[in-house]
Design an enzyme around this catalytic site. Structure first.
Site, PDB file in Angstrom:
ATOM      1  N   GLY A  42     -10.407  -8.526  -0.243  1.00  0.00           N
ATOM      2  CA  GLY A  42     -10.271  -9.734   0.545  1.00  0.00           C
ATOM      3  C   GLY A  42     -10.136  -9.484   2.032  1.00  0.00           C
ATOM      4  O   GLY A  42     -10.803 -10.128   2.846  1.00  0.00           O
ATOM      5  N   GLN A  73     -14.448 -15.412  -4.736  1.00  0.00           N
ATOM      6  CA  GLN A  73     -13.847 -16.565  -4.067  1.00  0.00           C
ATOM      7  C   GLN A  73     -13.388 -16.224  -2.656  1.00  0.00           C
ATOM      8  O   GLN A  73     -13.212 -17.092  -1.817  1.00  0.00           O
ATOM      9  CB  GLN A  73     -12.681 -17.065  -4.937  1.00  0.00           C
ATOM     10  CG  GLN A  73     -11.684 -17.968  -4.282  1.00  0.00           C
ATOM     11  CD  GLN A  73     -10.342 -17.260  -4.077  1.00  0.00           C
ATOM     12  OE1 GLN A  73     -10.261 -16.021  -4.101  1.00  0.00           O
ATOM     13  NE2 GLN A  73      -9.298 -18.038  -3.888  1.00  0.00           N
ATOM     14  N   ASP A 131      -3.689  -3.804  -0.870  1.00  0.00           N
ATOM     15  CA  ASP A 131      -2.886  -4.871  -1.473  1.00  0.00           C
ATOM     16  C   ASP A 131      -1.669  -4.337  -2.217  1.00  0.00           C
ATOM     17  O   ASP A 131      -1.128  -5.021  -3.088  1.00  0.00           O
ATOM     18  CB  ASP A 131      -3.747  -5.705  -2.429  1.00  0.00           C
ATOM     19  CG  ASP A 131      -4.316  -4.876  -3.577  1.00  0.00           C
ATOM     20  OD1 ASP A 131      -4.062  -3.662  -3.638  1.00  0.00           O
ATOM     21  OD2 ASP A 131      -5.023  -5.461  -4.426  1.00  0.00           O
ATOM     22  N   ASN A 132      -1.233  -3.108  -1.890  1.00  0.00           N
ATOM     23  CA  ASN A 132      -0.056  -2.556  -2.563  1.00  0.00           C
ATOM     24  C   ASN A 132       0.752  -1.718  -1.593  1.00  0.00           C
ATOM     25  O   ASN A 132       0.209  -1.117  -0.659  1.00  0.00           O
ATOM     26  CB  ASN A 132      -0.465  -1.742  -3.794  1.00  0.00           C
ATOM     27  CG  ASN A 132      -1.255  -0.502  -3.430  1.00  0.00           C
ATOM     28  OD1 ASN A 132      -0.675   0.560  -3.172  1.00  0.00           O
ATOM     29  ND2 ASN A 132      -2.574  -0.617  -3.370  1.00  0.00           N
ATOM     30  N   CYS A 171       6.297   2.441  13.895  1.00  0.00           N
ATOM     31  CA  CYS A 171       5.392   2.508  12.751  1.00  0.00           C
ATOM     32  C   CYS A 171       5.840   1.495  11.697  1.00  0.00           C
ATOM     33  O   CYS A 171       6.839   0.793  11.864  1.00  0.00           O
ATOM     34  CB  CYS A 171       5.330   3.929  12.177  1.00  0.00           C
ATOM     35  SG  CYS A 171       6.742   4.417  11.134  1.00  0.00           S
ATOM     36  N   CYS A 188      -1.719 -11.152  -5.954  1.00  0.00           N
ATOM     37  CA  CYS A 188      -2.629 -12.293  -5.948  1.00  0.00           C
ATOM     38  C   CYS A 188      -3.074 -12.676  -7.353  1.00  0.00           C
ATOM     39  O   CYS A 188      -3.343 -13.850  -7.625  1.00  0.00           O
ATOM     40  CB  CYS A 188      -3.862 -11.964  -5.096  1.00  0.00           C
ATOM     41  SG  CYS A 188      -3.514 -11.789  -3.334  1.00  0.00           S
ATOM     42  N   CYS A 245      13.834   6.723  12.290  1.00  0.00           N
ATOM     43  CA  CYS A 245      12.714   6.606  11.361  1.00  0.00           C
ATOM     44  C   CYS A 245      12.264   8.007  10.946  1.00  0.00           C
ATOM     45  O   CYS A 245      12.036   8.868  11.804  1.00  0.00           O
ATOM     46  CB  CYS A 245      11.551   5.863  12.004  1.00  0.00           C
ATOM     47  SG  CYS A 245      10.046   5.810  10.978  1.00  0.00           S
TER      48      CYS A 245
END
Length: 271
Positions: A42, A73, A131-132, A171, A188, A245
């Site tokens: 996407g 889609q 997406d992870n 970061c 999703c 960090c």
């Protein structure tokens, strides 16, 4: 910089070239640049489409998934005939039809700790279109440790977020030290996503990429933009580098090998 724009390129990129902020030198810089897009779904689809149209000369696409009917889609570079094909192959064919100037390097593989450094080493900029959380932290850590600027984008139902990371600023771990507990953030497939949402977020990522390659404008470095499609609103949050960090702080780790990249938690083992 040696300018080598031929008459066809002068016509194709004319709307860039007439801009003072780009010009022939800027367009040549884009043609000479190499960008890796991690994820051809996407978010990656509009990024790939617009970077190819802009004339980014070398475009790497890393993804180990195949096109599914439910992708169409929102994943606009794939079509009905691509269902079942590797996304990297579909993406390469799309780019070839759009702009023959662009050399597409396909990486039909999952980005892992043992290959991420080699993948990003040949690129000037990386786009995290995943997406992870596991891959997001992996891309962040590898890019930050190697000094490679990159763009991060994420989407959820009607909402999206975008930021850009350079060698000068914080970061991803400064903002999100560790991934949320398993099950807290749904994907999703289980919650759905507005089809046009990744187009908006991906276009911002592509914009940031082009600006960075041109050295033009102000990047979202140390700033995250939150987009709410339902309210049609944008909000901006500033954040700073965390001196503690473990990746970009005062005493950073040396390698991604020091991180345990589990599916929903990516803690750093500084020892």
């Amino acid at each position: 910089m040696s300018l080598s724009l031929d008459p066809t390129q002068l016509d194709r990129y004319s709307r860039h070239i007439i801009m003072d902020e780009v010009g022939p030198e800027g367009q040549q810089a884009l043609l000479d640049a190499a960008v890796l897009v991690v994820g051809a779904g996407g978010l990656g689809a509009p990024v790939i489409q617009y970077l190819a149209a802009a004339g980014v000369g070398t475009l790497g696409v890393a993804d180990d998934d195949v096109v599914e009917l439910s992708n169409l889609q929102r994943q606009i570079i794939h079509g009905d005939d691509d269902v079942g094909r590797p996304k990297v192959e579909s993406a390469a064919d799309f780019v070839a039809d759009l702009n023959p100037d662009v050399d597409v390097r396909t990486h039909d593989t999952r980005v892992e700790p043992d290959n991420v450094e080699g993948l990003i080493s040949d690129y000037d900029f990386v786009v995290d279109a995943t997406d992870n959380f596991r891959t997001r932290y992996l891309v962040n850590d590898a890019c930050t440790l190697s000094g490679t600027p990159f763009s991060h984008g994420a989407i959820y139902k009607f909402e999206g977020q975008v930021t850009t990371f350079t060698t000068e600023g914080p970061c991803y771990r400064c903002l999100f030290p560790e991934a949320p507990p398993e099950g807290m953030i749904a994907d999703c497939a289980s919650t759905g996503v507005l089809g046009v949402l990744p187009g908006t977020v991906g276009c911002i990522q592509a914009t940031e990429t082009v600006k960075c390659l041109l050295g033009a404008g102000d990047l979202l470095d140390g700033r995250m933009v939150f987009y709410d499609a339902m309210a049609m609103s944008f909000e901006e949050v500033e954040f700073r580098r965390n001196p503690e960090c473990p990746v970009c702080g005062d005493d950073p780790i040396e390698s991604v090998a020091q991180v345990e990249y589990a599916e929903e938690s990516c803690p750093v083992n500084a020892d």
